[in-house]
Write a protein that holds these residues in place. Structure first.
Motif, mmCIF file in Angstrom:
data_model
loop_
_atom_site.group_PDB
_atom_site.id
_atom_site.type_symbol
_atom_site.label_atom_id
_atom_site.label_comp_id
_atom_site.label_asym_id
_atom_site.label_seq_id
_atom_site.Cartn_x
_atom_site.Cartn_y
_atom_site.Cartn_z
ATOM 1 N N SER A 35 0.833 -1.204 0.000
ATOM 2 C CA SER A 35 0.000 0.000 0.000
ATOM 3 C C SER A 35 0.868 1.255 0.000
ATOM 4 O O SER A 35 0.588 2.214 -0.726
ATOM 5 N N SER A 36 1.913 1.250 0.790
ATOM 6 C CA SER A 36 2.812 2.404 0.859
ATOM 7 C C SER A 36 3.535 2.624 -0.468
ATOM 8 O O SER A 36 3.677 3.755 -0.917
ATOM 9 N N GLN A 37 3.984 1.540 -1.090
ATOM 10 C CA GLN A 37 4.707 1.644 -2.359
ATOM 11 C C GLN A 37 3.806 2.098 -3.501
ATOM 12 O O GLN A 37 4.221 2.857 -4.361
ATOM 13 N N THR A 38 2.583 1.608 -3.531
ATOM 14 C CA THR A 38 1.676 1.892 -4.649
ATOM 15 C C THR A 38 0.769 3.091 -4.394
ATOM 16 O O THR A 38 0.070 3.532 -5.298
ATOM 17 N N ASN A 39 0.757 3.574 -3.139
ATOM 18 C CA ASN A 39 -0.106 4.681 -2.745
ATOM 19 C C ASN A 39 -1.593 4.339 -2.936
ATOM 20 O O ASN A 39 -2.403 5.195 -3.279
ATOM 21 N N LYS A 40 -1.924 3.059 -2.717
ATOM 22 C CA LYS A 40 -3.316 2.610 -2.806
ATOM 23 C C LYS A 40 -3.854 2.367 -1.397
ATOM 24 O O LYS A 40 -3.131 1.871 -0.535
ATOM 25 N N PRO A 41 -5.119 2.686 -1.156
ATOM 26 C CA PRO A 41 -5.708 2.350 0.142
ATOM 27 C C PRO A 41 -5.850 0.839 0.290
ATOM 28 O O PRO A 41 -5.808 0.097 -0.695
ATOM 29 N N THR A 115 -5.572 3.692 5.137
ATOM 30 C CA THR A 115 -4.301 4.012 4.483
ATOM 31 C C THR A 115 -3.226 4.029 5.560
ATOM 32 O O THR A 115 -3.454 4.540 6.663
ATOM 33 N N GLN A 117 -0.118 5.361 7.527
ATOM 34 C CA GLN A 117 0.524 6.647 7.773
ATOM 35 C C GLN A 117 1.736 6.402 8.658
ATOM 36 O O GLN A 117 1.594 5.878 9.764
ATOM 37 N N LYS A 118 2.914 6.768 8.167
ATOM 38 C CA LYS A 118 4.136 6.557 8.934
ATOM 39 C C LYS A 118 4.286 7.691 9.943
ATOM 40 O O LYS A 118 4.184 8.861 9.602
ATOM 41 N N LYS A 152 -9.197 9.396 0.596
ATOM 42 C CA LYS A 152 -7.753 9.164 0.692
ATOM 43 C C LYS A 152 -6.960 10.386 0.425
ATOM 44 O O LYS A 152 -7.006 11.250 -0.195
#
Length: 152
Positions: A35-41, A115, A117-118, A152
């Motif tokens: 999810s983080s790499q692709t920016n997908k929820p 999503t 969130q770091k 998102k």
């Protein structure tokens, strides 16, 4: 008559193939990375796969349809299962139990859209919204889901 039977068989095969192309992750950490790499929820599907009638109905009426398979390219699919007949690996059962508590899931099916969130070394799952079984087939369910992922 043979042509009709052949057409029905072909349509069933296409539905089956489309449903099989979906990748449902069971490891939340791997799904967070994707999810983080692709920016997908992420779509978190809390289910009782071998006993929950509404979960089975949702799978059959929505998740196994070509419309859903096409739409699912917009999210990272995560299945969090709570079976009664099948025993999960202890680490997977523990992960699922923790997520059930975090998201306060008390009934099935429950679908959370989140999503990652770091926050320093910690990753929080920002809640976009939740749903469950929505009648009306894949188009109606997708309409509801799109309202959440639009946040998102």
């Amino acid at each position: 008559m043979k042509k009709t039977i052949l057409c029905i068989f072909f349509l069933c095969a296409v539905n089956s193939i489309s449903a099989q192309e979906l990748t449902w992750h069971t490891d939340i950490n791997k799904a967070i990375g994707i999810s983080s790499q692709t920016n997908k929820p992420m779509l978190l599907f809390f289910t009782g796969s071998d006993w929950c009638g509404w979960c089975i109905k949702l799978q059959k009426e929505v998740f196994k349809k070509p419309e859903f398979a096409e739409w699912a390219e917009n999210v990272v699919l995560v299945e969090l299962d709570y079976p009664r007949k099948t025993k999960l690996e202890p680490a997977l059962a523990q992960q699922n139990a923790q997520l059930q508590q975090i998201f306060k899931v008390s009934g099935y099916p429950t679908i959370w859209f989140v999503t990652p969130q770091k926050n320093g070394e910690q990753i929080n799952l920002q809640q976009l919204g939740k749903t469950g079984y929505v009648g009306g087939g894949p188009s109606k369910w997708i309409e509801v889901a799109n309202q959440f992922i639009a946040k998102k």
